[in-house]
Design an enzyme around this catalytic site. Structure first.
Site, PDB file in Angstrom:
ATOM      1  N   ASP A  74       0.828  -1.207   0.000  1.00 42.41           N
ATOM      2  CA  ASP A  74       0.000   0.000   0.000  1.00 42.41           C
ATOM      3  C   ASP A  74       0.865   1.261   0.000  1.00 42.41           C
ATOM      4  O   ASP A  74       2.017   1.246   0.429  1.00 42.41           O
ATOM      5  CB  ASP A  74      -0.933   0.013   1.212  1.00 42.41           C
ATOM      6  N   ASP A  75       0.273   2.350  -0.487  1.00 48.37           N
ATOM      7  CA  ASP A  75       0.875   3.691  -0.449  1.00 48.37           C
ATOM      8  C   ASP A  75       2.277   3.724  -1.053  1.00 48.37           C
ATOM      9  O   ASP A  75       3.204   4.307  -0.477  1.00 48.37           O
ATOM     10  CB  ASP A  75       0.895   4.225   0.996  1.00 48.37           C
ATOM     11  N   TYR A 112      -6.045  -0.648  -2.948  1.00 46.19           N
ATOM     12  CA  TYR A 112      -6.729  -1.258  -1.803  1.00 46.19           C
ATOM     13  C   TYR A 112      -8.108  -0.670  -1.536  1.00 46.19           C
ATOM     14  O   TYR A 112      -8.737  -0.985  -0.529  1.00 46.19           O
ATOM     15  CB  TYR A 112      -5.864  -1.181  -0.544  1.00 46.19           C
ATOM     16  N   TRP A 166     -10.296  -1.861   7.977  1.00 47.23           N
ATOM     17  CA  TRP A 166     -11.207  -0.729   8.163  1.00 47.23           C
ATOM     18  C   TRP A 166     -10.448   0.440   8.789  1.00 47.23           C
ATOM     19  O   TRP A 166      -9.933   0.324   9.901  1.00 47.23           O
ATOM     20  CB  TRP A 166     -12.398  -1.116   9.037  1.00 47.23           C
TER      21      TRP A 166
END
Length: 732
Positions: free
Chosen positions: A260-261, A300, A356
């Protein structure tokens, strides 16, 4: 006869009262209460002690006050499916992973798990039952979501070792089975040192965490984040496997890989799938005692995905079926819906593993997010393979949301946000739950933010706030609403003092102390502003001026608190009650002062200090970014994920008036950003002056010493660029 009837009635209502107060969390699937109270005698038999799960047995022994004796007539049976001690109860055990059967009758307690964790969870439920007088009860229970827990995946200060130890015990108590260790600011988890083993001290802490997790029936999942600088070659693949092996030797039995990122070559889905399958085939499956591998994809969330390029479908087709794929929802910060899960599940060809992003606050660090957990569809438990909540950097304060996530993931269809929230507050601070409830209901919303995600705040008092404000603008108000508001602000001030002195949960109080200081200021300000209104109505000059000066002093104090505490480099300051209660104070102060000025021909200052500046942008991800003022620095709130910055698009700051600005400081997370970014300034927003940028590493600077009102950076290249927004500051 009459005495017998009275005794029956008293007993009946006593049992009913005990049932009402004996709440079990997470809420079980099936509970049947009996009519009798049960007392565990001083001596009892313990059947299954030597064959049952050791962690469950140890927990059970810590709960029992009596002594074991073969002569005891009261028998406690403990074990899992197949164990001799619980064999005759096997038909009652739910055939679900981690399911259990618990029975309490006048002469026995049965604690029977479908597996070892099921046995442990049966004892955890008994622990809750024993907090009140024990009643006859039969419980058949199991979790709906297979993997339930927390991902420490936020940016900012990672949790301390002590905080993590407290968290793991909390997860065990609340039947969560997963803790994913992935703090963004751990250099041995991510760049630059993911290839290197942990130093001795940090390695021993990992070893202890893995062991404490095991004792609390929690999988300690160690995550690596190699994508920013990974080289798709044999050397890096071997280094990654070696790192996993070193973690395995520390006791870790669960692993994740995060992509991610990131930007660049690390985002290639084909290469990601090849690497993950290699890990799965040559490490996870070979070890035999390692849980399914978890991966966080680059795309994502739905808003970042590009179905035409097929990133997600490539993962779905190429990844081994047992590898779990994480998903945050329709956006980075998002509710979780049935339609959203159906969309991604079809593409990845497996149920998504939900990450979440709540109550994480790394993009609104001046706020605490301690409100109710809602926005989660209650009919999709079987459509997800796992669900983990990403918390705040404030570990104890995060427990309120974590408690409710545990409740939701165990039994989604019986989940009730409000009752779970109240139970969470009572769980975290039972001695001062009432005061903490006052605090959390006014510290729930995020304030304006780049993700546009908001939460309810001050819900119960909001109708009175809206009525009173509307009535006062018309020149009248309800005394009932006035007293309601005065009482609420008084309770706020009282709660701040009570919580500040609480000794029951010191780590929690220290985490929230800056907000408690600001909370008390808000309570006092609210009471004094309402007193100003009364003084105007009574035409009492002396009283009005006293209250007016006091409110002005409290405004200055509030600003000083905001400039002194929680001075992180991203969203510094302390905001509380920012959605309803603080805006009401500001509105009433202006209205009361202006009304007084009209009545007496005065010119008292009615201004309330807020940031007079704003950000503006044509980049979709930069829309609505908050702007704060820190002495002479106008700061745009950073964003932490990758930004798609289109050709010709810009990010700017509009000041409230023209200033002689000294310069601009920025960090877009890319060493070459100054080659494709152009800094421009303007006084009127029409005529622009181009200013040269200098760059050292990721740090971008420009000296101005010129009159400006508008400052913007433009992508002057002819193609979309990938960057971050770690800093954008105009220095006045």
């Amino acid at each position: 006869m009459r005495i017998g009837i009275v005794f029956f009635i008293v007993s009946f209502f006593s049992v009913c009262g005990l049932r009402a107060q004996t709440m079990i969390y997470p809420v079980p699937q099936e509970v049947k209460w009996g009519r009798q109270m049960v007392e565990i005698p001083a001596t009892f038999q313990l059947s299954g002690e030597t064959t049952a799960d050791a962690m469950a047995v140890n927990l059970l022994k810590s709960l029992l006050k009596g002594e074991k004796s073969k002569a005891g007539k009261f028998i406690i049976y403990i074990g899992k499916r197949g164990d001799k001690a619980v064999r005759k109860y096997v038909a009652n055990i739910p055939q679900h992973p981690e399911g259990y059967y618990l029975s309490v009758t006048k002469d026995r307690i049965v604690l029977a798990g479908n597996d070892e964790r099921g046995t442990y969870y049966a004892v955890q439920t008994l622990r809750q039952l024993l907090q009140n007088p024990l009643l006859e009860v039969e419980i058949k229970d199991y979790p709906v979501v297979r993997f339930r827990g927390v991902v420490e995946g936020f940016y900012g200060t990672p949790w301390s070792h002590e905080a993590r130890l407290r968290q793991l015990a909390f997860y065990g108590e609340n039947k969560m089975n997963t803790y994913i260790y992935g703090p963004k600011d751990d250099p041995y988890h991510s760049c630059p040192n993911w290839r290197k083993p942990y130093p001795e001290k940090e390695a021993e802490q990992i070893r202890e965490l893995a062991e404490i997790a095991r004792q609390n029936a929690v999988d300690f999942v160690w995550a690596i984040h190699p994508g920013q600088d990974i080289k798709w070659n044999e050397e890096d693949r071997n280094l990654l496997l070696a790192k996993f092996e070193s973690m395995y030797q520390l006791g870790v039995r669960a692993f994740a890989v995060f992509f991610d990122d990131i930007s660049g070559e690390g985002t290639n889905p084909e290469r990601q799938a090849d690497l993950l399958n290699d890990i799965d085939n040559h490490f996870v499956k070979v070890k035999g005692d390692v849980t399914p591998l978890i991966m966080c994809p680059t795309e994502y969330n739905k808003s970042w995905s590009n179905p035409a390029k097929g990133y997600l479908t490539t993962l779905g087709k190429k990844l081994n079926p047992g590898i779990q794929i994480m998903w945050t929802g329709d956006r980075v910060i998002s509710d979780i819906t049935e339609a959203g899960l159906a969309w991604v599940n079809e593409k990845i060809d497996r149920p998504a593993y939900v990450w979440w992003n709540f109550p994480v606050s790394d993009y609104v660090r001046d706020h605490l997010l301690m409100g109710a957990v809602y926005g989660l569809d209650t009919h999709i438990g079987k459509e997800m393979s796992g669900f983990v909540t990403n918390p705040m950097e404030h570990a104890e304060a995060s427990k309120i949301a974590i408690f409710s996530v545990a409740d939701y993931t165990w039994n989604p269809e019986k989940y009730d946000p409000q009752t779970s929230w109240i139970a969470a507050v009572r769980n975290v601070l039972p001695g001062d739950a009432e005061s903490l409830q006052v605090f959390v209901k006014h510290n729930s919303d995020l304030g304006p933010n780049g993700h546009g995600y908001r939460r309810e705040e001050s819900v119960e008092i909001t109708p009175a706030v809206e009525r009173f404000l509307m009535d006062y603008r018309r020149g009248q108000w309800s005394s009932e609403d006035y007293l309601m508001l005065m009482n609420e602000y008084a309770r706020i001030a009282e709660a701040a003092d009570i919580l500040s002195m609480n000794q029951e949960n010191k780590p929690l109080i220290e985490e929230i102390r800056p907000w408690l200081i600001q909370f008390k200021n808000m309570g006092l300000s609210g009471m004094e502003v309402l007193a100003m209104l009364q003084a105007v109505d009574a035409d009492d000059y002396g009283l009005f001026m006293r209250k007016y000066r006091h409110v002005k002093a409290l405004q200055q104090e509030s600003f000083l608190i905001d400039q002194t505490y929680n001075q992180n480099p991203y969203q510094p300051g302390v905001k509380t009650g920012s959605k309803v209660m603080r805006p009401l104070i500001d509105s009433l102060f202006v209205l009361a002062t202006e009304r007084y000025n009209r009545m007496h021909g005065e010119h008292l200052d009615s201004k309330v200090f807020t940031s007079p500046h704003r950000s503006y942008s044509t980049v979709a991800q930069f829309k609505s970014l908050p702007v704060s003022v820190k002495t002479n620095r106008v700061v745009v709130s950073p964003m932490l994920e990758v930004v798609k910055w289109g050709a010709g698009e810009y990010l700017g700051v509009e000041l409230d008036k023209s200033y002689v600005a000294k310069g601009v400081e920025a960090d877009f997370g890319v060493k070459e950003s100054a080659t494709w970014l152009q800094l421009e300034t303007s006084v009127d927003g029409k005529s622009w002056t181009q200013i040269p940028l200098s760059q050292q590493g990721n740090q971008v600077k420009a000296e101005l010493d010129a009159e400006v009102r508008f400052v913007r950076v433009v992508n002057k290249s002819d193609k979309e660029q990938e960057a971050y927004l770690r800093k954008f500051v105009v220095v006045l």
